[in-house]
Design a protein around this motif. Structure first.
Motif: not given
Lengths: 215, 284
Positions: A185-192, A194-197
């Motif tokens: 979940r931590a990785i996915m939130i980080g990726i999300a 990054g995608i938004v940015s």
């Protein structure tokens, strides 16, 4: 300027329609998704044609491994010709057509074989590379060890003497449900994030590498 | 050459041979294996059991023959369960080979006595809409207009001909989405768009390597996850349709044990060689 404007316009429409699913945004979204489907469909053709071009070049220049390129071209053409001309038109997927026969008896086993070879390489690599060199590697090794055994029936058979709830399958579930979920979940939130940015940078025209320019 | 040197320099063909034996020999053994069911697998079965007869479910096949060994048994069992419980199945795929794999699964499922007894009809009890390009955009569009995305079935017939597609406009007409996923596009996209955006209940069947990622969505965003062949075996046990998942678990057990033995042996050799090296350095 035109590609930048298109990116900004389409990106903004997709964002707005997510939160405001009403006209005119809903109808615009419908139109744009139709376009996306058409573009992706052409991209599939583009990919296939590019594969043919690269393979043909490899054969003509006699590059290393060029006989494999010949097999690619021959296989592609064979499946395409059989599918288009000898398998009943739009009913090419029906049981008993030559295309169906090729799919079941050639493509299917070859594709499965490629994936199945992973088992051999994983075993070989685990013997040579999966080492408890430091604390982190040891933790990973132990977790992998427990999950691999706990996720197959033999794990519980080995620990059948333990009370229910303390067997290897329970331990594997615990690893998957707590540390695995937390980390994933931590990785996915980080990726999300990054995608938004990155998406915002694309929409605002700050990120231009997709246009072939400088990032 | 010492035993340690031999261990470190073992020819990998021996490893390949042992793995091959571990996978193939159990296929000829008749050993009973008790399948422990995880809560993630139970979630898929429970969601299906809660559906009344006549409900429409989508089986989205986003995989290819490469991963069929793991996920095809899930497709077969899902179809057997649905067709024998009068759930109407709409098949589709975001991977080109997915709907073809579904066709193969259908052939297996239709041969099952419990399914054959009900004589399910194409277009009435099940339909295959085929592949559609566009990845997650397809799911997004289905949320507002399924006929716009799939105007025809996989054989080119207008979907208006099929009773199963009557009054199907969007996910509101679908009681459950079961996605069989081997990567992108797959379960993540179905959860994000069909589940989170359009509130369709989503379940997942996936490869063992993808399952840890999808478990993170359980139980709030996905009703259940079948992970790898073990998940298939659990699903077969839960639904009462034993099949390839259960049959091949023995091979998987043996293969896992062999891999673990190799890891242990490799580490023993590693520690012994490290100790020998340190001793040699100490002596020097």
């Amino acid at each position: 300027m035109v590609p930048l404007f298109l990116t900004a316009f389409v990106g903004t429409i997709f964002v707005i329609q997510f939160f405001v699913p009403h006209r005119p945004f809903s109808s615009m979204q419908g139109l744009l998704t139709d376009w996306v489907q058409i573009i992706v469909a052409f991209a599939i053709w583009l990919g296939a044609l590019n594969l043919m071009r690269v393979s043909a070049e490899s054969v003509s220049k006699r590059e290393k491994g060029w006989p494999y390129a010949v097999i690619i071209i021959a296989s592609f053409l064979l499946m395409a010709v059989i599918g288009f001309f000898f398998s009943g038109g739009t009913r090419f997927q029906d049981p008993g057509t030559p295309f169906d026969w090729m799919y079941q008896n050639v493509y299917n086993p070859l594709s499965a074989t490629m994936f199945a070879m992973l088992a051999f390489y994983v075993a070989s690599a685990s013997y040579r590379a999966f080492r408890a060199r430091n604390r982190e590697a040891t933790l990973l090794l132990l977790a992998g060890f427990l999950v691999m055994l706990g996720r197959v029936p033999v794990g519980d058979q080995i620990t059948a003497f333990l009370p229910d709830g303390y067997r290897l399958s329970n331990l594997a579930d615990l690893i998957m449900n707590i540390p695995n979920k937390a980390g994933q979940r931590a990785i996915m939130i980080g990726i999300a994030l990054g995608i938004v940015s990155t998406s915002l940078r694309l929409i605002l025209g700050i990120e231009r590498s997709h246009l072939g320019g400088e990032a | 050459m010492s035993l340690l040197d031999r261990m470190l320099a073992v020819d990998r063909r021996w490893i390949f041979l042992l793995v091959a034996a571990a996978v193939t020999v159990p296929l000829f053994l008749e050993l009973e294996q008790k399948i422990e069911v995880t809560q993630e697998s139970r979630g898929v079965a429970d969601a299906l059991r809660a559906l009344p007869a006549g409900s429409r479910v989508i089986m989205a096949c986003d995989y290819d023959p490469g991963t069929a060994a793991e996920v095809q048994p899930m497709a077969i069992t899902f179809l057997k369960y649905c067709l024998s419980h009068q759930l109407r199945v709409i098949i589709m795929g975001l991977w080109p080979q997915g709907p073809m794999q579904a066709d193969l699964a259908l052939r297996d499922a239709l041969r099952d006595p419990a399914v054959a007894a009900l004589n399910p009809q194409y277009g009435v009890d099940y339909v295959n809409l085929g592949f559609q390009s566009g990845n997650e955009v397809v799911i997004q569009r289905m949320g507002s207009d399924i006929p716009a995305v799939f105007p025809r079935d996989s054989r080119g017939r207008p979907i208006g001909e099929f009773p199963i597609m009557e009054n199907v406009r969007n996910f509101g007409a679908v009681a459950y989405v079961f996605n069989i996923s081997a990567g992108y596009p797959g379960t993540v996209e179905w959860i994000q768009f069909a589940g989170d955006r359009f509130h369709a209940p989503v379940g997942s069947g996936t490869t063992a390597v993808s399952a840890p990622l999808y478990y993170t969505y359980f139980p709030r965003q996905v009703t259940g996850v079948l992970g790898g062949m073990k998940g298939a075996a659990e699903f077969e046990a839960l639904t009462g349709f034993p099949g390839k998942g259960s049959r091949f678990m023995l091979s998987q057990s043996f293969a896992h044990v062999v891999v673990i033995l190799f890891i242990v042996l490799g580490n023993i050799a590693f520690f012994l060689s490290r100790r020998r090296k340190r001793r040699a350095e100490g002596a020097a």
